[in-house]
Design a protein around this motif. Structure first.
Motif, PDB file in Angstrom:
ATOM      1  N   ARG A 126       0.861  -1.184   0.000  1.00 20.67           N
ATOM      2  CA  ARG A 126       0.000   0.000   0.000  1.00 20.67           C
ATOM      3  C   ARG A 126       0.897   1.233   0.000  1.00 20.67           C
ATOM      4  O   ARG A 126       1.888   1.295   0.723  1.00 20.67           O
ATOM      5  CB  ARG A 126      -0.893  -0.021   1.237  1.00 20.67           C
ATOM      6  N   GLU A 127       0.541   2.224  -0.816  1.00 19.34           N
ATOM      7  CA  GLU A 127       1.353   3.427  -0.930  1.00 19.34           C
ATOM      8  C   GLU A 127       0.494   4.678  -0.757  1.00 19.34           C
ATOM      9  O   GLU A 127      -0.690   4.686  -1.093  1.00 19.34           O
ATOM     10  CB  GLU A 127       2.051   3.488  -2.306  1.00 19.34           C
ATOM     11  N   LEU A 128       1.138   5.709  -0.252  1.00 10.24           N
ATOM     12  CA  LEU A 128       0.456   6.992  -0.079  1.00 10.24           C
ATOM     13  C   LEU A 128       0.212   7.637  -1.439  1.00 10.24           C
ATOM     14  O   LEU A 128       1.126   7.751  -2.253  1.00 10.24           O
ATOM     15  CB  LEU A 128       1.296   7.936   0.778  1.00 10.24           C
ATOM     16  N   VAL A 129      -1.008   8.096  -1.648  1.00  9.79           N
ATOM     17  CA  VAL A 129      -1.345   8.849  -2.853  1.00  9.79           C
ATOM     18  C   VAL A 129      -1.332  10.341  -2.537  1.00  9.79           C
ATOM     19  O   VAL A 129      -0.670  11.127  -3.221  1.00  9.79           O
ATOM     20  CB  VAL A 129      -2.726   8.438  -3.383  1.00  9.79           C
ATOM     21  N   ALA A 130      -2.056  10.725  -1.497  1.00  2.00           N
ATOM     22  CA  ALA A 130      -2.137  12.137  -1.129  1.00  2.00           C
ATOM     23  C   ALA A 130      -2.589  12.257   0.317  1.00  2.00           C
ATOM     24  O   ALA A 130      -3.315  11.400   0.823  1.00  2.00           O
ATOM     25  CB  ALA A 130      -3.095  12.885  -2.052  1.00  2.00           C
ATOM     26  N   ARG A 131      -2.166  13.346   0.959  1.00  4.74           N
ATOM     27  CA  ARG A 131      -2.488  13.597   2.360  1.00  4.74           C
ATOM     28  C   ARG A 131      -2.872  15.053   2.517  1.00  4.74           C
ATOM     29  O   ARG A 131      -2.312  15.932   1.838  1.00  4.74           O
ATOM     30  CB  ARG A 131      -1.278  13.262   3.227  1.00  4.74           C
ATOM     31  N   ILE A 132      -3.809  15.322   3.416  1.00  7.41           N
ATOM     32  CA  ILE A 132      -4.202  16.705   3.682  1.00  7.41           C
ATOM     33  C   ILE A 132      -4.436  16.862   5.181  1.00  7.41           C
ATOM     34  O   ILE A 132      -5.075  16.026   5.819  1.00  7.41           O
ATOM     35  CB  ILE A 132      -5.462  17.095   2.871  1.00  7.41           C
ATOM     36  N   THR A 133      -3.891  17.931   5.740  1.00 11.34           N
ATOM     37  CA  THR A 133      -4.042  18.189   7.163  1.00 11.34           C
ATOM     38  C   THR A 133      -5.272  19.065   7.415  1.00 11.34           C
ATOM     39  O   THR A 133      -5.948  19.501   6.483  1.00 11.34           O
ATOM     40  CB  THR A 133      -2.796  18.891   7.714  1.00 11.34           C
ATOM     41  N   THR A 134      -5.518  19.308   8.680  1.00  8.81           N
ATOM     42  CA  THR A 134      -6.695  20.088   9.051  1.00  8.81           C
ATOM     43  C   THR A 134      -6.658  21.493   8.447  1.00  8.81           C
ATOM     44  O   THR A 134      -7.696  22.035   8.058  1.00  8.81           O
ATOM     45  CB  THR A 134      -6.803  20.192  10.575  1.00  8.81           C
ATOM     46  N   ASP A 135      -5.459  22.083   8.373  1.00  9.92           N
ATOM     47  CA  ASP A 135      -5.353  23.449   7.850  1.00  9.92           C
ATOM     48  C   ASP A 135      -5.216  23.486   6.332  1.00  9.92           C
ATOM     49  O   ASP A 135      -4.994  24.540   5.754  1.00  9.92           O
ATOM     50  CB  ASP A 135      -4.179  24.182   8.491  1.00  9.92           C
ATOM     51  N   GLY A 136      -5.330  22.323   5.684  1.00  8.05           N
ATOM     52  CA  GLY A 136      -5.316  22.286   4.230  1.00  8.05           C
ATOM     53  C   GLY A 136      -3.964  22.046   3.583  1.00  8.05           C
ATOM     54  O   GLY A 136      -3.849  22.060   2.350  1.00  8.05           O
ATOM     55  N   THR A 137      -2.945  21.821   4.378  1.00  7.63           N
ATOM     56  CA  THR A 137      -1.636  21.505   3.817  1.00  7.63           C
ATOM     57  C   THR A 137      -1.682  20.125   3.156  1.00  7.63           C
ATOM     58  O   THR A 137      -2.190  19.172   3.735  1.00  7.63           O
ATOM     59  CB  THR A 137      -0.556  21.507   4.908  1.00  7.63           C
ATOM     60  N   THR A 138      -1.143  20.061   1.946  1.00  2.00           N
ATOM     61  CA  THR A 138      -1.214  18.811   1.191  1.00  2.00           C
ATOM     62  C   THR A 138       0.170  18.305   0.814  1.00  2.00           C
ATOM     63  O   THR A 138       1.132  19.078   0.705  1.00  2.00           O
ATOM     64  CB  THR A 138      -2.032  18.979  -0.094  1.00  2.00           C
ATOM     65  N   ASN A 139       0.271  17.024   0.614  1.00  2.34           N
ATOM     66  CA  ASN A 139       1.435  16.454  -0.039  1.00  2.34           C
ATOM     67  C   ASN A 139       0.989  15.222  -0.817  1.00  2.34           C
ATOM     68  O   ASN A 139      -0.021  14.599  -0.499  1.00  2.34           O
ATOM     69  CB  ASN A 139       2.589  16.155   0.921  1.00  2.34           C
TER      70      ASN A 139
END
Length: 115
Positions: free
Chosen positions: A45-58
Protein backbone atom coordinates in the motif's frame (compact mmCIF):
# COMPACT_ATOMS: atom_id res chain seq x y z
CA UNK A 1 -17.76 3.98 16.40
CA UNK A 2 -16.12 5.78 13.48
CA UNK A 3 -16.61 4.58 9.94
CA UNK A 4 -15.00 5.77 6.72
CA UNK A 5 -17.08 5.08 3.64
CA UNK A 6 -15.57 5.55 0.19
CA UNK A 7 -17.50 6.08 -3.02
CA UNK A 8 -16.86 7.05 -6.63
CA UNK A 9 -14.46 4.40 -7.86
CA UNK A 10 -14.94 2.70 -11.18
CA UNK A 11 -13.43 2.04 -14.57
CA UNK A 12 -12.09 4.61 -17.01
CA UNK A 13 -9.86 4.75 -20.04
CA UNK A 14 -6.37 6.16 -19.86
CA UNK A 15 -6.43 9.94 -19.94
CA UNK A 16 -9.80 10.09 -18.23
CA UNK A 17 -10.83 11.41 -14.82
CA UNK A 18 -12.49 10.09 -11.70
CA UNK A 19 -13.32 11.53 -8.31
CA UNK A 20 -13.48 9.44 -5.19
CA UNK A 21 -15.00 10.58 -1.92
CA UNK A 22 -14.75 9.41 1.66
CA UNK A 23 -17.18 10.39 4.37
CA UNK A 24 -16.48 9.85 8.04
CA UNK A 25 -19.44 9.02 10.23
CA UNK A 26 -20.03 8.16 13.85
CA UNK A 27 -18.88 9.88 16.99
CA UNK A 28 -16.30 12.34 15.71
CA UNK A 29 -14.64 15.02 17.81
CA UNK A 30 -12.32 16.41 15.20
CA UNK A 31 -10.44 14.81 12.34
CA UNK A 32 -6.75 15.53 11.94
CA UNK A 33 -4.97 14.20 8.87
CA UNK A 34 -6.98 12.63 6.08
CA UNK A 35 -5.37 10.78 3.21
CA UNK A 36 -5.76 8.41 0.31
CA UNK A 37 -3.63 5.32 -0.14
CA UNK A 38 -3.75 2.77 -2.91
CA UNK A 39 -2.70 -0.80 -3.39
CA UNK A 40 -2.20 -2.64 -6.66
CA UNK A 41 -2.07 -6.45 -6.77
CA UNK A 42 1.29 -7.71 -5.56
CA UNK A 43 2.38 -4.27 -4.38
CA UNK A 44 2.49 -2.68 -0.94
CA UNK A 45 0.00 0.00 0.00
CA UNK A 46 1.35 3.43 -0.93
CA UNK A 47 0.46 6.99 -0.08
CA UNK A 48 -1.35 8.85 -2.85
CA UNK A 49 -2.14 12.14 -1.13
CA UNK A 50 -2.49 13.60 2.36
CA UNK A 51 -4.20 16.71 3.68
CA UNK A 52 -4.04 18.19 7.16
CA UNK A 53 -6.70 20.09 9.05
CA UNK A 54 -5.35 23.45 7.85
CA UNK A 55 -5.32 22.29 4.23
CA UNK A 56 -1.64 21.50 3.82
CA UNK A 57 -1.21 18.81 1.19
CA UNK A 58 1.43 16.45 -0.04
CA UNK A 59 1.37 13.91 -2.84
CA UNK A 60 3.10 10.78 -3.97
CA UNK A 61 5.62 11.49 -6.72
CA UNK A 62 3.71 9.45 -9.28
CA UNK A 63 0.52 11.53 -8.99
CA UNK A 64 1.88 15.06 -8.58
CA UNK A 65 0.28 17.44 -11.04
CA UNK A 66 -2.52 15.00 -11.89
CA UNK A 67 -4.36 14.35 -8.61
CA UNK A 68 -5.85 16.86 -6.18
CA UNK A 69 -6.90 16.11 -2.62
CA UNK A 70 -9.38 18.33 -0.80
CA UNK A 71 -11.58 18.14 2.27
CA UNK A 72 -14.79 19.53 3.68
CA UNK A 73 -14.39 19.82 7.44
CA UNK A 74 -18.10 20.47 7.96
CA UNK A 75 -19.10 17.30 6.13
CA UNK A 76 -16.11 15.31 7.47
CA UNK A 77 -15.38 14.31 3.90
CA UNK A 78 -12.20 14.04 1.87
CA UNK A 79 -12.08 13.99 -1.92
CA UNK A 80 -9.53 12.89 -4.48
CA UNK A 81 -9.85 14.29 -7.98
CA UNK A 82 -7.86 12.16 -10.39
CA UNK A 83 -7.07 13.50 -13.85
CA UNK A 84 -4.95 12.19 -16.72
CA UNK A 85 -5.31 8.70 -15.34
CA UNK A 86 -2.82 6.04 -16.36
CA UNK A 87 -3.09 2.24 -16.28
CA UNK A 88 -0.54 2.21 -13.47
CA UNK A 89 -3.04 4.14 -11.32
CA UNK A 90 -5.15 0.98 -11.15
CA UNK A 91 -5.69 -0.36 -7.66
CA UNK A 92 -7.85 -0.29 -4.59
CA UNK A 93 -7.99 3.19 -3.11
CA UNK A 94 -8.29 3.42 0.67
CA UNK A 95 -9.36 6.37 2.73
CA UNK A 96 -7.40 7.04 5.91
CA UNK A 97 -8.07 9.38 8.81
CA UNK A 98 -6.52 10.22 12.14
CA UNK A 99 -9.07 11.12 14.78
CA UNK A 100 -7.86 11.90 18.29
CA UNK A 101 -4.64 9.94 17.67
CA UNK A 102 -6.53 6.85 16.47
CA UNK A 103 -6.13 5.66 12.88
CA UNK A 104 -9.06 4.58 10.74
CA UNK A 105 -9.27 2.99 7.31
CA UNK A 106 -12.09 2.70 4.83
CA UNK A 107 -12.99 -0.54 3.11
CA UNK A 108 -11.49 0.55 -0.21
CA UNK A 109 -12.86 1.36 -3.63
CA UNK A 110 -11.59 -0.11 -6.90
CA UNK A 111 -10.19 2.15 -9.59
CA UNK A 112 -9.38 0.52 -12.92
CA UNK A 113 -7.70 2.39 -15.76
CA UNK A 114 -7.56 0.65 -19.12
CA UNK A 115 -5.13 1.48 -21.90
Amino acid sequence: QVQLVESGGGSVQAGGSLRVSCAASGTIFGINTMAWYRQAPGNPRELVARITTDGTTNYGDSVKGRFTISRDNVKNTVYLQMNSLKPEDTGVYYCYAVIKLFEYWGQGTQVTVSS
